[in-house]
Motif scaffolding. Sequence first.
Motif, PDB file in Angstrom:
ATOM      1  N   ARG A   1       0.840  -1.207   0.000  1.00 30.32           N
ATOM      2  CA  ARG A   1       0.000   0.000   0.000  1.00 30.32           C
ATOM      3  C   ARG A   1       0.872   1.253   0.000  1.00 30.32           C
ATOM      4  O   ARG A   1       0.614   2.197  -0.729  1.00 30.32           O
ATOM      5  N   LYS A   2       1.891   1.253   0.852  1.00 33.67           N
ATOM      6  CA  LYS A   2       2.794   2.404   0.920  1.00 33.67           C
ATOM      7  C   LYS A   2       3.483   2.618  -0.419  1.00 33.67           C
ATOM      8  O   LYS A   2       3.604   3.747  -0.888  1.00 33.67           O
ATOM      9  N   ASP A   3       3.933   1.536  -1.047  1.00 29.96           N
ATOM     10  CA  ASP A   3       4.594   1.640  -2.347  1.00 29.96           C
ATOM     11  C   ASP A   3       3.663   2.253  -3.391  1.00 29.96           C
ATOM     12  O   ASP A   3       4.082   3.089  -4.202  1.00 29.96           O
ATOM     13  N   VAL A   4       2.411   1.852  -3.385  1.00 31.92           N
ATOM     14  CA  VAL A   4       1.445   2.388  -4.348  1.00 31.92           C
ATOM     15  C   VAL A   4       1.215   3.873  -4.087  1.00 31.92           C
ATOM     16  O   VAL A   4       1.206   4.682  -5.017  1.00 31.92           O
ATOM     17  N   VAL A   5       1.037   4.248  -2.840  1.00 31.45           N
ATOM     18  CA  VAL A   5       0.835   5.659  -2.497  1.00 31.45           C
ATOM     19  C   VAL A   5       2.046   6.484  -2.925  1.00 31.45           C
ATOM     20  O   VAL A   5       1.903   7.556  -3.523  1.00 31.45           O
ATOM     21  N   ASP A   6       3.256   5.968  -2.649  1.00 37.44           N
ATOM     22  CA  ASP A   6       4.473   6.674  -3.051  1.00 37.44           C
ATOM     23  C   ASP A   6       4.537   6.847  -4.566  1.00 37.44           C
ATOM     24  O   ASP A   6       4.867   7.924  -5.071  1.00 37.44           O
ATOM     25  N   LEU A   7       4.209   5.794  -5.307  1.00 37.90           N
ATOM     26  CA  LEU A   7       4.231   5.857  -6.770  1.00 37.90           C
ATOM     27  C   LEU A   7       3.217   6.875  -7.293  1.00 37.90           C
ATOM     28  O   LEU A   7       3.535   7.701  -8.153  1.00 37.90           O
ATOM     29  N   VAL A   8       2.025   6.841  -6.751  1.00 39.86           N
ATOM     30  CA  VAL A   8       0.994   7.772  -7.202  1.00 39.86           C
ATOM     31  C   VAL A   8       1.389   9.218  -6.903  1.00 39.86           C
ATOM     32  O   VAL A   8       1.201  10.109  -7.731  1.00 39.86           O
ATOM     33  N   GLU A   9       1.969   9.441  -5.739  1.00 32.38           N
ATOM     34  CA  GLU A   9       2.440  10.795  -5.411  1.00 32.38           C
ATOM     35  C   GLU A   9       3.495  11.266  -6.392  1.00 32.38           C
ATOM     36  O   GLU A   9       3.474  12.410  -6.853  1.00 32.38           O
TER      37      GLU A   9
ATOM     38  N   LEU B   1       3.963  10.265  -9.485  1.00 29.64           N
ATOM     39  CA  LEU B   1       3.333  10.488 -10.794  1.00 29.64           C
ATOM     40  C   LEU B   1       2.503  11.768 -10.794  1.00 29.64           C
ATOM     41  O   LEU B   1       2.546  12.554 -11.742  1.00 29.64           O
ATOM     42  N   ALA B   2       1.765  11.978  -9.729  1.00 34.42           N
ATOM     43  CA  ALA B   2       0.878  13.135  -9.656  1.00 34.42           C
ATOM     44  C   ALA B   2       1.650  14.441  -9.536  1.00 34.42           C
ATOM     45  O   ALA B   2       1.224  15.474 -10.055  1.00 34.42           O
ATOM     46  N   LEU B   3       2.779  14.379  -8.871  1.00 38.30           N
ATOM     47  CA  LEU B   3       3.573  15.590  -8.659  1.00 38.30           C
ATOM     48  C   LEU B   3       4.679  15.755  -9.694  1.00 38.30           C
ATOM     49  O   LEU B   3       5.481  16.680  -9.592  1.00 38.30           O
ATOM     50  N   GLY B   4       4.742  14.829 -10.651  1.00 41.19           N
ATOM     51  CA  GLY B   4       5.676  14.955 -11.752  1.00 41.19           C
ATOM     52  C   GLY B   4       7.127  14.737 -11.408  1.00 41.19           C
ATOM     53  O   GLY B   4       8.021  15.232 -12.073  1.00 41.19           O
ATOM     54  N   GLY B   5       7.361  13.989 -10.367  1.00 44.83           N
ATOM     55  CA  GLY B   5       8.772  13.845 -10.030  1.00 44.83           C
ATOM     56  C   GLY B   5       9.089  12.514  -9.573  1.00 44.83           C
ATOM     57  O   GLY B   5      10.074  11.988  -9.400  1.00 44.83           O
TER      58      GLY B   5
END
Length: 102
Positions: free
Chosen positions: A88-96, A98-102
């Motif tokens: 779950r943490k890995d998915v949240v980190d990945l989405v952040e 991607l969403a923040l462009g970095g």
Amino acid sequence: MGTFGKRLKEARKIRGFSQERLGIEAGIEPATASARMSQYEKGVHQPGESIVKQIAAVLNLPVPYFYCEDDETAHLLQCFHLLKGKERKDVVDLVERLALGG
């Protein structure tokens, strides 16, 4: 049929439940289980919060899944619900990222 009814019917069918079986497993009186589930799917009546939680538990879905208007968000919630701990943490980190462009 509203969003809740659409999601409920789709999830029930995918998991191979009849309306009656799902209703009974969610704690609804057997004599009215099928009729109540049909009414929920058609949007005639809205289940209370406790019944929604019981239905979600039986179908192994998060409660917000039933209220997502777009299919992609509903699918993401469904997938995320199945993950545990670090995943779950890995998915949240990945989405952040991607969403923040970095």
